[in-house]
Design an enzyme around this catalytic site. Structure first.
Site, short mmCIF file in Angstrom:
data_model
loop_
_atom_site.label_atom_id
_atom_site.label_comp_id
_atom_site.label_asym_id
_atom_site.label_seq_id
_atom_site.Cartn_x
_atom_site.Cartn_y
_atom_site.Cartn_z
N TYR A 115 21.04 17.70 6.02
CA TYR A 115 20.90 18.44 7.28
C TYR A 115 19.42 18.70 7.59
O TYR A 115 18.97 18.56 8.73
CB TYR A 115 21.69 19.74 7.14
N LYS A 123 17.48 17.57 10.96
CA LYS A 123 16.93 18.58 11.87
C LYS A 123 15.41 18.51 11.96
O LYS A 123 14.82 18.82 12.99
CB LYS A 123 17.39 19.98 11.45
P1 NAI Z 1 29.82 25.65 15.19
O1 NAI Z 1 30.46 24.92 14.06
O2 NAI Z 1 30.27 27.03 15.49
O3 NAI Z 1 29.90 24.80 16.53
C1 NAI Z 1 29.58 23.43 16.55
C2 NAI Z 1 30.54 22.72 17.49
O4 NAI Z 1 30.17 21.34 17.55
C3 NAI Z 1 32.00 22.78 17.01
O5 NAI Z 1 32.83 23.37 17.99
C4 NAI Z 1 32.36 21.32 16.73
O6 NAI Z 1 33.72 21.01 17.03
C5 NAI Z 1 31.37 20.58 17.63
N1 NAI Z 1 31.13 19.22 17.14
C6 NAI Z 1 30.85 18.83 15.88
N2 NAI Z 1 30.68 17.50 15.82
C7 NAI Z 1 30.84 17.03 17.08
C8 NAI Z 1 30.78 15.73 17.65
N3 NAI Z 1 30.52 14.66 16.89
N4 NAI Z 1 30.98 15.60 18.98
C9 NAI Z 1 31.26 16.69 19.76
N5 NAI Z 1 31.35 17.94 19.25
C10 NAI Z 1 31.14 18.11 17.94
O7 NAI Z 1 28.24 25.65 14.86
P2 NAI Z 1 27.02 26.46 15.53
O8 NAI Z 1 26.49 27.39 14.53
O9 NAI Z 1 27.39 26.93 16.87
O10 NAI Z 1 25.92 25.29 15.66
C11 NAI Z 1 25.50 24.74 16.90
C12 NAI Z 1 24.20 23.99 16.69
O11 NAI Z 1 23.19 24.87 16.24
C13 NAI Z 1 24.29 22.88 15.63
O12 NAI Z 1 23.51 21.78 16.02
C14 NAI Z 1 23.70 23.54 14.41
O13 NAI Z 1 23.22 22.59 13.50
C15 NAI Z 1 22.60 24.36 15.05
N6 NAI Z 1 22.13 25.46 14.24
C16 NAI Z 1 22.90 26.56 14.04
C17 NAI Z 1 22.40 27.60 13.29
C18 NAI Z 1 23.14 28.85 13.11
O14 NAI Z 1 22.53 29.79 12.56
N7 NAI Z 1 24.38 28.97 13.55
C19 NAI Z 1 21.11 27.52 12.62
C20 NAI Z 1 20.37 26.34 12.94
C21 NAI Z 1 20.88 25.36 13.71
#
Ligand code: NAI
Length: 298
Positions: free
Chosen positions: A165, A169
């Protein structure tokens, strides 16, 4: 008057967490939003739930406009399908938010090729495909646009158990800088946001132990995305900005890979001993770094 009136946006992975909050907030500011989510389980396989539909219903219930899309950001057909949804339902595309993400955490020694490849596919390839497809449409429309990618402190500072990851990133950081340079000539601005929020993805991470969703609210990233996507930041491009917090207080700050003052020598190559002797100038002193508490890993 909303800050995004008349704009059409695609937000990937908008069925949950950070992306859901971004889609809701953008719709409140007047954007017509394509809510993309394949409804996957956290490790990346599909579970065919209807999280995108639920967010579309929420937006419509508050009087906004939205359409669901269930395709996979890591495939060309998937990305074409979500862009097509924007063109077909709302007649254009102004804002692309590449947010979808998965985790497959393992220590490096235990990481399988599949764990590595799945994470690169969604985060790295997904960001490339989404940016390229959106930029091609924006260039043809001739009215500019904004692309917001999503990076992570894990990529910029490393995080135990996340070598796959953090690789992806960190790539998003460099990709964003390069895309901003290349697409500026078409008035397309490219940024990345760096969330730190309590979501399904992070709830079990040791670094977030003791935090709650109220303390690290996923909605804290949405105002930053609106700022970047709107005319409020029309002179900015290529910025990587962190947003973090909730009831513990909020921090919004730019992240920049930077260089120390350095040990500079004009007369020939340095010896290893000279580097050791001048190490204080070579390295960036720790007190100069302002790192949020949640990133101060033990
Ligand atoms: P989450 O797991 O709550 O939401 C991610 C969503 O992306 C899910 O609903 C999932 O179904 C969807 N998804 C996954 N693969 C997919 C694909 N191939 N095509 C379409 N949809 C897809 O995660 P969260 O925390 O909301 O993360 C959102 C973004 O923020 C991600 O890129 C994550 O890496 C990034 N991020 C989040 C952090 C955090 O503290 N929550 C920290 C740093 C980065």
């Amino acid at each position: 008057m909303g800050l995004l009136d008349e704009k059409v946006a695609v937000v990937t992975g908008a069925g949950r967490g950070v992306g859901r909050a971004e889609a809701l907030a953008m719709a409140k500011e007047g954007a017509k939003v394509v809510v993309n989510d394949l409804g996957g389980v956290m490790e990346g396989s599909e579970d065919r739930s209807t999280v995108a539909d639920q967010v579309v219903d929420e937006i419509k219930a508050m009087g906004g406009q939205a359409a669901a899309n269930y395709s996979d950001v890591s495939t060309l057909e998937g990305v074409d399908s979500m862009i097509w949804t924007a063109l077909n339902k709302f007649g254009g595309l102004d804002i692309m938010v590449n947010n979808a993400g998965i985790l497959r955490d393992k220590t490096l020694l235990n990481m399988s090729e599949m764990d590595w490849e799945m994470v690169q596919k969604v985060h790295a390839k997904g960001t490339f495909l989404g940016t390229r497809a959106a930029a091609r449409v924006m260039k043809t429309q001739g009215r500019g646009g904004v692309i917001v990618n999503t990076t992570s402190m894990s990529g910029m500072m490393g995080n135990f158990g996340q070598s796959n990851y953090s690789f992806a990133k960190a790539g998003v950081y460099g990709f964003t800088k390069t895309a901003a340079m290349e697409l500026g000539r078409y008035s397309i601005r490219v940024h990345a946001v760096c969330p730190n929020a309590y979501t399904r993805m992070t709830a079990d991470l040791p670094a977030l132990k003791g935090f709650t969703e109220e303390m690290l609210n996923p909605a804290v990233i949405a105002p930053l995305v609106i700022f970047l996507a709107s005319d409020l930041s029309k002179d900015l491009t290529g910025r990587v900005i962190l947003a973090h917090g909730g009831t513990i207080g909020v921090k919004v700050s730019e992240f920049k890979m930077t260089m120390a003052k350095g040990f500079n020598k004009k007369d020939g190559l340095p010896t290893a001993k000279e580097i050791a002797e001048n190490i204080d100038q070579v390295l960036i002193p720790d007190p100069d770094l302002d790192i949020p508490a949640a990133f101060r890993f033990a």
